[in-house]
Design an enzyme around this catalytic site. Structure first.
Site, PDB file in Angstrom:
ATOM      1  N   ASP A  27       0.852  -1.180   0.000  1.00  0.00           N
ATOM      2  CA  ASP A  27       0.000   0.000   0.000  1.00  0.00           C
ATOM      3  C   ASP A  27       0.895   1.239   0.000  1.00  0.00           C
ATOM      4  O   ASP A  27       2.035   1.187   0.460  1.00  0.00           O
ATOM      5  CB  ASP A  27      -0.900   0.003   1.247  1.00  0.00           C
ATOM      6  CG  ASP A  27      -2.173   0.803   1.059  1.00  0.00           C
ATOM      7  OD1 ASP A  27      -3.251   0.187   0.986  1.00  0.00           O
ATOM      8  OD2 ASP A  27      -2.096   2.039   0.971  1.00  0.00           O
ATOM      9  N   ASP A  55       3.928   1.697  -4.732  1.00  0.00           N
ATOM     10  CA  ASP A  55       2.946   2.208  -5.678  1.00  0.00           C
ATOM     11  C   ASP A  55       2.901   1.239  -6.853  1.00  0.00           C
ATOM     12  O   ASP A  55       3.906   1.052  -7.555  1.00  0.00           O
ATOM     13  CB  ASP A  55       3.361   3.605  -6.139  1.00  0.00           C
ATOM     14  CG  ASP A  55       2.361   4.258  -7.084  1.00  0.00           C
ATOM     15  OD1 ASP A  55       1.534   3.546  -7.679  1.00  0.00           O
ATOM     16  OD2 ASP A  55       2.423   5.493  -7.242  1.00  0.00           O
ATOM     17  N   TYR A 146     -13.104   6.832 -13.815  1.00  0.00           N
ATOM     18  CA  TYR A 146     -13.109   5.682 -12.905  1.00  0.00           C
ATOM     19  C   TYR A 146     -13.802   4.480 -13.544  1.00  0.00           C
ATOM     20  O   TYR A 146     -13.276   3.357 -13.520  1.00  0.00           O
ATOM     21  CB  TYR A 146     -13.812   6.081 -11.615  1.00  0.00           C
ATOM     22  CG  TYR A 146     -13.883   4.994 -10.565  1.00  0.00           C
ATOM     23  CD1 TYR A 146     -12.754   4.650  -9.826  1.00  0.00           C
ATOM     24  CD2 TYR A 146     -15.081   4.321 -10.308  1.00  0.00           C
ATOM     25  CE1 TYR A 146     -12.821   3.656  -8.851  1.00  0.00           C
ATOM     26  CE2 TYR A 146     -15.144   3.331  -9.344  1.00  0.00           C
ATOM     27  CZ  TYR A 146     -14.015   3.002  -8.619  1.00  0.00           C
ATOM     28  OH  TYR A 146     -14.078   2.025  -7.660  1.00  0.00           O
ATOM     29  N   LYS A 150     -12.497   0.501 -14.378  1.00  0.00           N
ATOM     30  CA  LYS A 150     -13.112  -0.679 -13.779  1.00  0.00           C
ATOM     31  C   LYS A 150     -13.676  -1.616 -14.848  1.00  0.00           C
ATOM     32  O   LYS A 150     -13.686  -2.840 -14.678  1.00  0.00           O
ATOM     33  CB  LYS A 150     -14.188  -0.249 -12.778  1.00  0.00           C
ATOM     34  CG  LYS A 150     -13.620   0.422 -11.528  1.00  0.00           C
ATOM     35  CD  LYS A 150     -12.639  -0.497 -10.799  1.00  0.00           C
ATOM     36  CE  LYS A 150     -12.142   0.083  -9.494  1.00  0.00           C
ATOM     37  NZ  LYS A 150     -11.269  -0.853  -8.751  1.00  0.00           N
TER      38      LYS A 150
END
Length: 249
Positions: A27, A55, A146, A150
């Site tokens: 993370d 990252d 976004y 996805k």
């Protein structure tokens, strides 16, 4: 697993530790990541959980994280791609906004699979779960950036499953509906003045789901754990909707 410091990722780390797995959390939030590890160490016996800051959009950091996992646990058999950035913009999105959301939400997933798949093959097989979203399947105002990433994850999952099946690696995706977590709670409180109960009762939030509520992160984690496990040994290339019927309403 990536993005394991909070939300769905944190709940999944909890669940996998309870199932007896060894878990390495990757993370960008080092403080939350190390706090999560500290809280889980007692249940994990101190030797089954670790943290590496990184990252996933940076291939060198992905390589370092995979190497650290191999050194700590002897290999990799499971991968949960949960890390994401929430750049929600419409057609006005800048090139920089597009690059950031694509680099993490798409390229980052691809890089993690690229560098863990050889270790899974060496172990005799493995399982990958990519986290998509209800946003991949429905149109939402101002969500272009976004939602595009996805949707890409769903397509990538099918292609990855095809490419890796001969190596004994299953690849599946999960598309959650609205999941209640700390970030969402803050957003709804600041923008709409809503509590969890208020959000669940709101016709455009909880009301979009057949069950008329948002999900707990643990409910998504249970589905992820199933797809990773031998209980799902004949499941690959699948995208499992965990959205309380949102996508069919």
């Amino acid at each position: 697993m990536t993005g394991g410091a909070q939300g769905i990722g944190r709940a999944t780390a909890d669940r996998l530790i309870d199932e007896g797995a060894q878990v390495m959390i990757m993370d960008t939030d080092e403080e939350s990541g190390r706090s999560t590890v500290a809280e889980l160490e007692e249940r994990a016996g101190g030797k089954r959980i670790g943290f590496v800051r990184g990252d996933i959009s940076d291939e060198s950091q992905v390589v370092a994280a995979v190497r650290a996992t191999e050194q700590s646990f002897g290999g990799v058999e499971l991968l949960v791609n949960c890390a994401a950035v929430f750049v929600m913009r419409g057609v006005e999105a800048t090139v920089e906004e597009w690059r950031r959301v694509m680099d993490v939400n798409v390229m980052g997933h691809a890089l993690m699979v690229k560098h863990t798949a050889p270790l899974m093959e060496a172990a005799g097989g493995g399982s990958v779960v990519n986290i998509s979203s209800i946003s991949a399947h429905i149109a939402q105002p101002g969500f272009l950036t976004y939602s595009a990433t996805k949707a890409a994850i769903v397509g990538m999952t099918r292609c990855m499953a095809t490419d890796l099946a001969a190596k004994g690696i299953r690849v599946n995706a999960v598309s959650p509906g609205t999941v209640w977590n700390a970030n969402l709670a803050r957003r709804y409180r600041e923008k709409y003045g809503l509590s969890r109960a208020g959000a669940d009762a709101h016709p455009d939030i909880g009301g979009r789901h057949m069950l008329h509520r948002t999900a707990d992160p643990q409910e998504i984690a249970s589905t992820i754990a199933f797809l990773l496990s031998s209980e799902a040994s004949f499941v690959t290339g699948e995208n499992l909707m965990v959205d309380a019927g949102h996508s069919v309403m």
